[in-house]
Design a protein around this motif. Structure first.
Motif, mmCIF file in Angstrom:
data_model
loop_
_atom_site.group_PDB
_atom_site.id
_atom_site.type_symbol
_atom_site.label_atom_id
_atom_site.label_comp_id
_atom_site.label_asym_id
_atom_site.label_seq_id
_atom_site.Cartn_x
_atom_site.Cartn_y
_atom_site.Cartn_z
ATOM 1 N N PRO B 239 1.394 -0.687 0.138
ATOM 2 C CA PRO B 239 -0.194 -0.009 0.232
ATOM 3 C C PRO B 239 0.928 1.286 -0.185
ATOM 4 O O PRO B 239 0.455 2.209 -0.643
ATOM 5 C CB PRO B 239 -0.677 -0.131 0.965
ATOM 6 N N ALA B 240 2.131 1.072 0.417
ATOM 7 C CA ALA B 240 2.669 2.395 0.487
ATOM 8 C C ALA B 240 3.568 2.529 -0.899
ATOM 9 O O ALA B 240 4.721 3.789 -0.478
ATOM 10 C CB ALA B 240 4.129 2.523 2.017
ATOM 11 N N GLY B 241 3.645 1.886 -1.657
ATOM 12 C CA GLY B 241 4.614 1.866 -2.603
ATOM 13 C C GLY B 241 4.863 0.461 -3.145
ATOM 14 O O GLY B 241 4.997 -0.855 -2.880
ATOM 15 N N ILE B 242 5.556 0.399 -4.762
ATOM 16 C CA ILE B 242 6.169 -1.321 -5.349
ATOM 17 C C ILE B 242 7.354 -1.010 -4.944
ATOM 18 O O ILE B 242 8.427 -0.514 -4.900
ATOM 19 C CB ILE B 242 5.381 -1.229 -6.815
ATOM 20 N N SER B 243 7.690 -2.503 -4.197
ATOM 21 C CA SER B 243 9.843 -2.606 -3.866
ATOM 22 C C SER B 243 9.593 -3.439 -4.474
ATOM 23 O O SER B 243 9.244 -4.244 -5.080
ATOM 24 C CB SER B 243 9.457 -3.392 -2.094
ATOM 25 N N ASN B 244 10.923 -3.379 -5.225
ATOM 26 C CA ASN B 244 11.791 -3.518 -6.544
ATOM 27 C C ASN B 244 12.818 -3.955 -5.963
ATOM 28 O O ASN B 244 13.420 -2.806 -6.100
ATOM 29 C CB ASN B 244 11.599 -2.493 -7.770
ATOM 30 N N SER B 245 13.225 -5.097 -6.114
ATOM 31 C CA SER B 245 14.434 -5.236 -5.538
ATOM 32 C C SER B 245 15.430 -5.316 -6.476
ATOM 33 O O SER B 245 15.525 -6.058 -7.650
ATOM 34 C CB SER B 245 15.270 -6.126 -4.044
ATOM 35 N N TRP B 246 17.222 -5.085 -6.330
ATOM 36 C CA TRP B 246 17.886 -5.330 -7.581
ATOM 37 C C TRP B 246 18.244 -6.551 -7.793
ATOM 38 O O TRP B 246 18.367 -7.253 -6.667
ATOM 39 C CB TRP B 246 19.042 -4.392 -8.021
ATOM 40 N N ARG B 247 18.633 -6.788 -8.809
ATOM 41 C CA ARG B 247 18.835 -8.927 -9.326
ATOM 42 C C ARG B 247 19.916 -8.695 -9.252
ATOM 43 O O ARG B 247 20.746 -8.668 -9.886
ATOM 44 C CB ARG B 247 18.574 -8.592 -10.663
ATOM 45 N N LEU B 248 20.567 -9.992 -8.154
ATOM 46 C CA LEU B 248 21.537 -9.481 -7.817
ATOM 47 C C LEU B 248 22.546 -11.134 -6.990
ATOM 48 O O LEU B 248 21.371 -11.517 -6.622
ATOM 49 C CB LEU B 248 22.119 -9.053 -6.832
ATOM 50 N N PRO B 249 23.407 -11.370 -7.449
ATOM 51 C CA PRO B 249 23.708 -12.699 -6.915
ATOM 52 C C PRO B 249 24.062 -13.202 -5.178
ATOM 53 O O PRO B 249 24.083 -14.282 -5.011
ATOM 54 C CB PRO B 249 25.254 -12.934 -8.333
ATOM 55 N N ALA B 250 24.581 -11.784 -4.589
ATOM 56 C CA ALA B 250 24.622 -11.351 -3.213
ATOM 57 C C ALA B 250 24.833 -10.193 -3.467
ATOM 58 O O ALA B 250 25.686 -9.685 -4.230
ATOM 59 C CB ALA B 250 26.165 -12.852 -3.018
ATOM 60 N N SER B 251 24.755 -10.107 -2.123
ATOM 61 C CA SER B 251 25.008 -8.861 -1.612
ATOM 62 C C SER B 251 25.099 -8.065 -0.266
ATOM 63 O O SER B 251 24.589 -9.015 0.643
ATOM 64 C CB SER B 251 24.033 -7.562 -1.448
ATOM 65 N N GLY B 252 26.433 -7.461 0.008
ATOM 66 C CA GLY B 252 26.406 -7.370 1.495
ATOM 67 C C GLY B 252 26.019 -6.206 1.800
ATOM 68 O O GLY B 252 26.404 -5.226 3.016
ATOM 69 N N ALA B 253 25.009 -5.109 1.064
ATOM 70 C CA ALA B 253 24.504 -4.448 1.739
ATOM 71 C C ALA B 253 22.977 -3.552 2.435
ATOM 72 O O ALA B 253 21.999 -3.706 1.550
ATOM 73 C CB ALA B 253 23.869 -3.296 0.558
ATOM 74 N N GLY B 254 23.151 -3.753 3.954
ATOM 75 C CA GLY B 254 22.044 -3.140 5.010
ATOM 76 C C GLY B 254 21.835 -5.155 4.427
ATOM 77 O O GLY B 254 22.162 -6.119 3.947
ATOM 78 N N PRO B 255 20.973 -4.655 6.001
ATOM 79 C CA PRO B 255 19.695 -5.829 6.015
ATOM 80 C C PRO B 255 19.230 -6.782 4.392
ATOM 81 O O PRO B 255 19.189 -5.288 3.742
ATOM 82 C CB PRO B 255 18.571 -6.025 6.939
ATOM 83 N N SER B 256 18.474 -7.738 3.976
ATOM 84 C CA SER B 256 18.540 -7.949 3.100
ATOM 85 C C SER B 256 16.975 -7.910 3.417
ATOM 86 O O SER B 256 16.551 -7.901 3.659
ATOM 87 C CB SER B 256 18.975 -9.272 2.369
ATOM 88 N N PRO B 257 16.680 -6.636 1.579
ATOM 89 C CA PRO B 257 15.372 -6.513 1.495
ATOM 90 C C PRO B 257 14.603 -7.270 1.395
ATOM 91 O O PRO B 257 13.526 -7.629 1.844
ATOM 92 C CB PRO B 257 15.046 -5.349 0.347
ATOM 93 N N ASP B 258 15.209 -8.757 0.263
ATOM 94 C CA ASP B 258 14.141 -9.225 -0.013
ATOM 95 C C ASP B 258 14.023 -10.399 1.888
ATOM 96 O O ASP B 258 12.782 -10.958 1.390
ATOM 97 C CB ASP B 258 14.651 -10.812 -0.842
ATOM 98 N N ARG B 259 14.784 -9.751 2.218
ATOM 99 C CA ARG B 259 14.545 -11.373 3.530
ATOM 100 C C ARG B 259 13.291 -11.064 4.174
ATOM 101 O O ARG B 259 13.000 -11.837 4.939
ATOM 102 C CB ARG B 259 15.689 -11.698 3.514
ATOM 103 N N LEU B 260 12.757 -9.843 3.797
ATOM 104 C CA LEU B 260 11.995 -9.085 4.660
ATOM 105 C C LEU B 260 10.424 -9.897 4.554
ATOM 106 O O LEU B 260 9.576 -9.401 4.634
ATOM 107 C CB LEU B 260 11.975 -7.963 4.768
#
Lengths: 547, 547
Positions: B239-260
């Protein structure tokens, strides 16, 4: 330096450098610095002097700790100065130039969760910013305070919590305090025949808690390597209470609580303890180096390896510049460093299959291709466990690199690294563009050509993590600005390819602009709300991840 | 049933059961139900009739959809009834007894992200609860509305978004719409020579989005098996907008958005699309079944396998009851079903090593131990890819089980499963105590002895996921209460051992009490805050995960 390490459980006779990487006695001397500088056009003719803490003007602390917590707190100026920054190139230069980051008012060293909770309570009441600090090896501005919204700054040094508390040998796991430094952690586990096998380049100078808070990338070049995957449970002290997740091999119960704290960089809570998954120490090892004339062929070979079932522990591809710099090859070849290990079964066959796969993509292994040091060990790869000349050369260089960087910094050079990860379709162009655009920017900024090398540190079936080294002339007194310019150019290339701003160096403060562009806005909303709930007074590592 | 599936991209000639598992034509007939009931003391002598939608009193919708969204919305009573519940035993019984869950006022089938966003906007304005719905196979009350805090209820059926949109063959990944059902997903990938290889028991009747929202456990018994590990990026409409995460093989940039969002069960947003990691189809397969007289020895064998480098694709341990029920053994043996597969290299050697390891812990493979169907294929395991008799028996039973459960429900029996995961140190006692305490509770509740079987579905170096089957007499008209009692007893045992309330069935509404005890309170605060930020009007799947 006096007072920097009061770690009863992790004693050492050596002294840490307050201004640069690692051990004070491991830094190149003036002669070595001068010799290195001579190789890089546009640098100084003599090294900048090693900075002394006593030359810094360290103000008296802006707050007095309460008597009840005084035993946990140190206000020694040297100790405080050593906690003012991490160990990025820009931090080293700021120290060399006598302009370190904001020196914390206090350094606290709690010894248990209650101590951490009490310190957070006090800091919250007094509007004191709390900067969690493990080994202090951040290269992205993760452990310094910037700004002036708080009455004072406290560095929360976790290294007095440095013990392995419990070991489950049957289930191969251990409960470990967050302030445990790498070598101490492995020493304590070794008596149980177990190992975490998490060996970032910072291994000697970083802690379990730091690895967890930054989602560190580790030893393995393929498969599970981020520390995230080795976590069974976390204990996190937040201003809103202590979070203890259950120790589980896996769960499907809602979003993972641990994954919210992994990578939270001290902004949501202080990780004080974790149950982590361990392994038996490997008994079988084999390694080899394969040379490639063509870097793009090498990339294809690495992709094939990453998509096979072989799971090499090491699969690091050095481009020709990186191979030359580390002594792995001097004929313009790229070098693929392959390593296999197992506690369970011989790995010769896997190495042989991997070498064959690399050869099928144009790799040369037998040393007959005129590639100098590459493939120095003739015959069967198993004949030279860990012993290949190019592999050894690369390994030594790997551990020495940060010290050499600091030596170059003393010569007024720009010397830094950064890393990313992207899917395979982006990798070749991304690497080319970083090399070209950062190189051009360096010429423009300094008038001298720069070296921009690349290696792949970690590879996945769906992509890879390129790691770049930049060596360039500086502008005397203005080296940080030059580096910031080059890094901004690099970050633009990453953003254009939607490559992550960091694969394993963390966001800190230096990567905030890139992170803010990368992070989906609804997730930012959720993260800000989570921070508001856990840290309502906004004292935890302000400026990191969210505002 | 009319109207239940209007999936242009996923056509089928068969009809889904509105009240029970899977296909309407696959349910056991009255005679088979009666025969099954006769094996279980205390059940009915004749099956309850198959319930008919037209017998339900379905009220008119409490809201009228706006004209602009009318083309996405269905108010057909049968369609609405079919969306009133998932497919747990308690759901089936409620349907059989004519008391289904709250029937949604509307069923919406958006065809793109904008449609989802528009529906959420409208629902937010009108205080209409939105229950995301994939294949409807939830067994934990994940797709029904309970309570009365909303003006109306809309089931948001994603199956009109059922296409594979993009395939990256080089990087082995695909962008897939969340409403894609398992078979359609694999069909669409097959033309590219790729596979997701995620085969939960619900495969035919569940969607990618459902798997993602519930952190489904998949095909592989070891290693990476939760769908979480196969996600490159997510698109989530909130309801607050569309979340599009970047397509990545791995990342260490903050807590994983996908895992939330993974495991958020529709409470934080509607997952509409994901880039997922794929594999080549396996070309080498081998399987075998190993019998054990002693279950604890079998547990030790499985632990050794899970801690080896062998990585079996299948490593499911059936206790003696489960082995008998599935026809894998009839002599009181436990049976370990082993399977290996690879797209890359022959797997015979690995299977042979695994069998040898199992034998070293007391396993019998050659069929000479008097264990009937076990080890039916003589000689080399590779000689019988997929062919071992016990393996085949178990596989057929696996797919038929939910239908048999519904047949038993028609006989007034209690027939249900639940699962968990725990570290190895807890596993033996946990399994014993669940068997004993649930068995005792069944006798107390019904006066008849119950069957409580266990298998390990997934195993890890540090623990395992036990899966329990309970077959018991019911109390006519009161079966749901009997089951709820037994489940509460089981949940107490899990809680006592700090075993997760669910390894891969999700929390839904049925597991909320167990989940609330397991989840660290600071994480609950963070999750509630995140929900408040993303779903400020509280319309998304109310009652799931957080209040």
């Amino acid at each position: 330096m006096a007072g920097t390490t009061s770690q009863p459980t992790q004693p050492t006779a050596r002294t840490r450098s307050w201004w640069g990487w690692g051990w004070a006695d491991a830094h190149p001397d003036d002669a070595e610095c001068t010799a290195m500088g001579a190789l890089l056009p546009g640098t100084l003719s003599r090294p900048l002097p090693v900075p002394r803490v006593r030359d810094l003007a360290v103000a008296a602390p802006a707050v007095e700790p309460p008597r009840s917590l005084a035993h946990l707190i140190d206000a020694d100026p040297g100790d405080r100065a050593a906690h003012s920054m991490g160990k990025a190139y820009r931090d080293v230069v700021r120290a060399l130039r006598g302009r370190p980051g904001r020196i914390p008012d206090l350094v606290a060293r709690p010894t248990d969760d209650q101590g951490v909770a009490d310190l957070l309570d006090w800091a919250g009441e007094r509007q004191v910013a709390v900067v969690p600090y493990g080994g202090g090896s951040s290269v992205t501005g993760g452990v310094e305070y910037r700004g002036d919204a708080h009455r004072a700054v406290m560095s929360l040094d976790l290294t007095a919590m440095g013990r392995v508390l419990e070991v489950d040998t049957e289930g191969r796991a251990a409960r470990i305090q967050a302030g445990t430094l790498g070598p101490s952690l492995e020493d304590q586990l070794r008596t149980h025949g177990l190992t975490l096998r998490h060996f970032p380049q910072s291994f000697e100078f970083s802690t379990l808690g730091g690895w967890l808070a930054t989602r560190a990338g580790g030893h393995y070049a393929t498969g599970r390597t981020h520390i995230d995957d080795f976590v069974q449970s976390l204990c996190v002290v937040t201003p809103a209470g202590i979070s203890n997740s259950w120790r589980l091999p896996a769960s499907g119960a809602g979003p993972s609580p641990d994954r919210l704290f992994l990578g939270s960089e001290g902004a949501l809570g202080v990780i004080t303890e974790a149950w982590v998954r361990l392994q038996e120490c490997p008994r079988h090892k084999a390694s080899a180096a394969v040379a490639f004339t063509d870097f793009r062929s090498a990339l294809r070979a690495v992709r094939a390896l990453a998509q096979s079932d072989l799971s090499p522990a090491n699969c690091r591809l050095l481009d020709s510049g990186e191979a030359a710099l580390s002594g792995a090859a001097h004929d313009g070849s790229s070098v693929l460093v392959l390593g296999f290990e197992s506690a369970d079964e011989p790995v010769t066959a896997r190495l042989e299959r991997a070498v064959a796969l690399a050869r099928s993509h144009g790799g040369r292994y037998d040393g007959s291709g005129g590639d100098g040091g590459v493939g120095g060990s003739k015959g069967s790869p198993e004949a030279s466990p860990d012993g290949d000349a190019a592999v050894s050369a690369w390994r030594s260089a790997f551990l020495r690199m940060p010290y050499l960087r600091d030596g170059l910094a003393r010569m007024g050079a720009v010397a830094e690294t950064f890393e990313t990860a992207a899917t395979w379709d982006r990798i070749p162009d991304l690497i080319d563009e970083v090399r070209r655009e950062v190189g051009e920017a360096a010429v423009k900024a300094t008038g001298f050509p720069a070296t921009v090398n690349c290696r792949l540190t970690h590879v996945y079936p769906d992509g890879a993590a390129p790691y770049f080294t930049v060596l360039a002339a500086g502008r005397a007194g203005d080296e940080v600005a030059v580096w910031d310019d080059l890094k901004a150019v690099a970050s633009e290339v990453l953003n254009r390819h939607r490559a992550t701003i960091t694969h394993h160096h963390a966001v800190g403060r230096d990567h905030r602009p890139g992170y803010d562009r990368q992070r989906p806005e609804p997730f930012a909303l959720a993260l800000r709300a989570a921070k508001g709930a856990l840290d309502p007074r906004g004292i935890l590592n302000p400026g990191v991840l969210v505002d």
